[in-house]
Enzyme design. Structure first.
Site, mmCIF file in Angstrom:
data_model
loop_
_atom_site.group_PDB
_atom_site.id
_atom_site.type_symbol
_atom_site.label_atom_id
_atom_site.label_comp_id
_atom_site.label_asym_id
_atom_site.label_seq_id
_atom_site.Cartn_x
_atom_site.Cartn_y
_atom_site.Cartn_z
ATOM 1 N N SER A 1 0.662 -1.237 0.005
ATOM 2 C CA SER A 1 0.122 -0.329 0.185
ATOM 3 C C SER A 1 0.857 1.415 0.557
ATOM 4 C CB SER A 1 -0.434 -0.305 1.234
ATOM 5 O OG SER A 1 -1.555 0.989 1.513
ATOM 6 N N CYS B 1 -7.463 1.182 11.982
ATOM 7 C CA CYS B 1 -8.230 0.230 11.356
ATOM 8 C C CYS B 1 -9.382 -0.089 12.587
ATOM 9 C CB CYS B 1 -8.421 -0.837 10.156
ATOM 10 S SG CYS B 1 -7.761 -0.131 8.915
#
Lengths: 385, 385
Positions: free
Chosen positions: A199, A326
């Site tokens: 990412s 998250c």
């Protein structure tokens, strides 16, 4: 000035990356699928970025699939492999300390008649090769173990785990390398993996871009169908500026990795020392130095409510995290820490400090002192209450 | 200077949008899921953008799901509804002129035991309400008809089609409004749709961001699972700068829409007139003015190879398209034009010119003249060969 020690959650965009993105944000705006000059110019930018990401992973450019996030790449890996075997069911193996993008996705696939084994880890968060070997079955279609854990930084023995997998089964081996990229060398040939997720926003690149490495020959169905972009493996108009930024970010991260990670490791040691001196009962979590990501400094503080500590630190300008960004806001203790054998109480008293390029000696000195002071204050407050 | 007449493929980023994105690309870099100050600042930016997109569609903010592209939103609509009915099979209805993100996705769902009806369209590319009514079945779970077609600009009677669907069946009504956004008013209440897809890069916003409107109560499974972002409907760290850009782009597009689309309609009329005067046998495709997107100018030129024409135009600095950018490079004639009854020969001779904010009177004059000259030259060349 606040001190940002949450680089595992996300990183600021590097100036050089933004500068590289600006031409794609302004001049070269074409749709890479268009055959006219404006489209071809955009296509060239994507090609260059793909070469850069491939080079960093020792992969071939055609093995790189750009996605909209690391989570999408994780989902593409699991769902893509499973969908390819539509209807047949089978068996999946993941570790019990995976990021939610793997954990929740594997669990969701139970609905498609896939059985899921969640491998136990040791107190450091490591998956043992024998534990994996014992779990493999003739119908195992995929094994997914992360390269480095996002809550404690523990590095998994991926090469061994991939070897065991390929020796004993026809399963595909997948690894989520989102936290590892830029912190350690990632060579898909040395690692022996079939699928690997990265990412951009974890390495000072833009948010909204991830990639899945898929070894040539790995059968994978797309998650998103349509205009057949990314060799039909991920449809949708490419995020050209984002992809460009990812390419430059990975190139810079690799070029500076050795020096920068040595620097961050020194600062991490300093920060850890200050915390352990000030708070002798602080419990260091994860693997020891050398077997963990060099920018991770993680502790559990017995008797302290982690969320309260974070809020107090935030108020004095220190950005840390309990675990994964998250799942912030969730009050359940971390599945990672519980899997490592921490009690729910200790798991709820966890602090993850992750250093980055901007972190200075002065930052770790101040952060260390403030953390010791705030933990002590919280404990005194708890005693009085 | 080249003349860009391919705004349906993608649009340049507006300066105002880039300026709005820059703070999120530099200062406000936090992960919106982080609970510290850096995270909360990013969360606020997302909230504001969500409000803006919702306002433009007359939706509630919580009904907006940000995605990585319009294609992802289309996939989320179809796959999300179907996955929610896992295992049960059923019936889907789409029009035969959908974008590939709907068409290929619906066809792919046949593997999950869904039957797919592709509705016929008339010569203008319109879906008739009676044709839809006849296709609806008790087991129809979803109907998807685009708001405006991406190859010829024909506007579909969505309100009527949604009405028929809801009157006669329990099916969910979905519409791909990717081309329509910014060109016409989109009010989800007036339209009566349950799901609606939009994309930022078609309205001078950034690439890499789309959104799905999902009416409150519409049951939808996520395509991407993980950290539960977007109210668990789309996991993955949010593309904060992209989302910010989308919000500003949609706000600007709506504010200027009436005036700007009148201007583009006038230029389109001028361009069409020049082409029809210079090439009397040119066949205008799609619906007549007033029933098509005002920036679409589309023709088929009998006896001309479309790809050759595009290359010649590109060489003299005019960027046009045969149809959808997403299928450029494919040599098969457009499924849209074939569905409208064009012969394969005529479908292969198609030119899509789509105007935009930067298009000037001088552009359409020059483009009109050049197109007439190049089509004539190609025909003369074909005669000599």
């Amino acid at each position: 000035m606040s001190i940002y020690l949450d680089h595992a959650a996300t990183t600021p965009l590097r100036t050089e990356v933004l500068e590289a993105m600006l031409p794609a944000l302004t001049g070269t705006f074409g749709n890479p699928s268009s055959i006219h000059a404006a489209g071809r110019a955009a296509r060239t930018l994507i090609d260059t970025a793909r070469d850069r990401v491939a080079l960093a992973l020792n992969a071939r450019p055609r093995e790189i699939i750009f996605t909209g996030s690391g989570s999408e790449a994780d989902n593409l890996a699991l769902r893509g492999v499973v969908r390819r075997r539509a209807g047949s069911g089978g068996h999946l193996i993941i570790s019990s300390i995976e990021h939610e993008a793997i954990l929740e996705t594997a669990r969701d696939l139970r609905r498609l008649d896939f059985e899921v084994t969640e491998l136990k880890v040791d107190a450091m968060g490591r998956v043992d090769r024998d534990v994996l070997a014992a779990a493999l079955r003739p119908d195992t279609v995929l094994v997914s173990v992360m390269l480095a854990n996002n809550e404690v930084g523990t590095i998994e023995p991926i090469r061994e785990l991939a070897e065991v997998t390929h020796a004993d089964s026809p399963a595909v081996f997948d690894t989520d390398a989102t936290q590892a990229l830029g912190k350690m060398k990632l060579d898909v040939e040395e690692l022996g993996v079939d699928l690997l997720t990265v990412s951009a926003h974890k390495i000072y690149g833009p948010k909204g871009v991830g990639a899945l490495y898929a070894r040539h020959g790995t059968l994978l169905d797309p998650l998103i169908t349509g205009g057949s972009q990314e060799r039909t493996r991920r449809s949708g108009t490419e995020n050209v500026p984002g992809v460009v930024g990812f390419g430059v970010a990975v190139q810079l991260a690799e070029a500076e990795r050795a020096v920068e990670m040595r620097r961050q490791a020194r600062l991490c040691a300093e920060l850890s020392q200050r915390i352990q001196q000030g708070l002798p009962d602080a419990v260091a979590t994860g693997s020891p130095v050398g077997e963990r990501l060099a920018n991770f400094c993680t502790f559990a503080f017995p008797g302290v409510e982690g969320e309260l500590l974070l809020m107090r630190l935030d108020r004095v300008g220190i950005c840390g995290s309990a675990g994964s960004a998250c799942t912030s806001g969730s009050l359940a203790p971390s599945h990672v820490l519980l899997a490592m054998g921490l009690s729910p109480q200790l798991a709820s008293a966890h602090l993850r400090l992750t250093l980055g390029r901007s972190t200075t000696q002065a930052d770790v000195e101040r952060a260390g002192d403030v953390i010791c002071r705030e933990v002590t204050a919280l404990r005194e407050h708890a005693l009085r209450a």
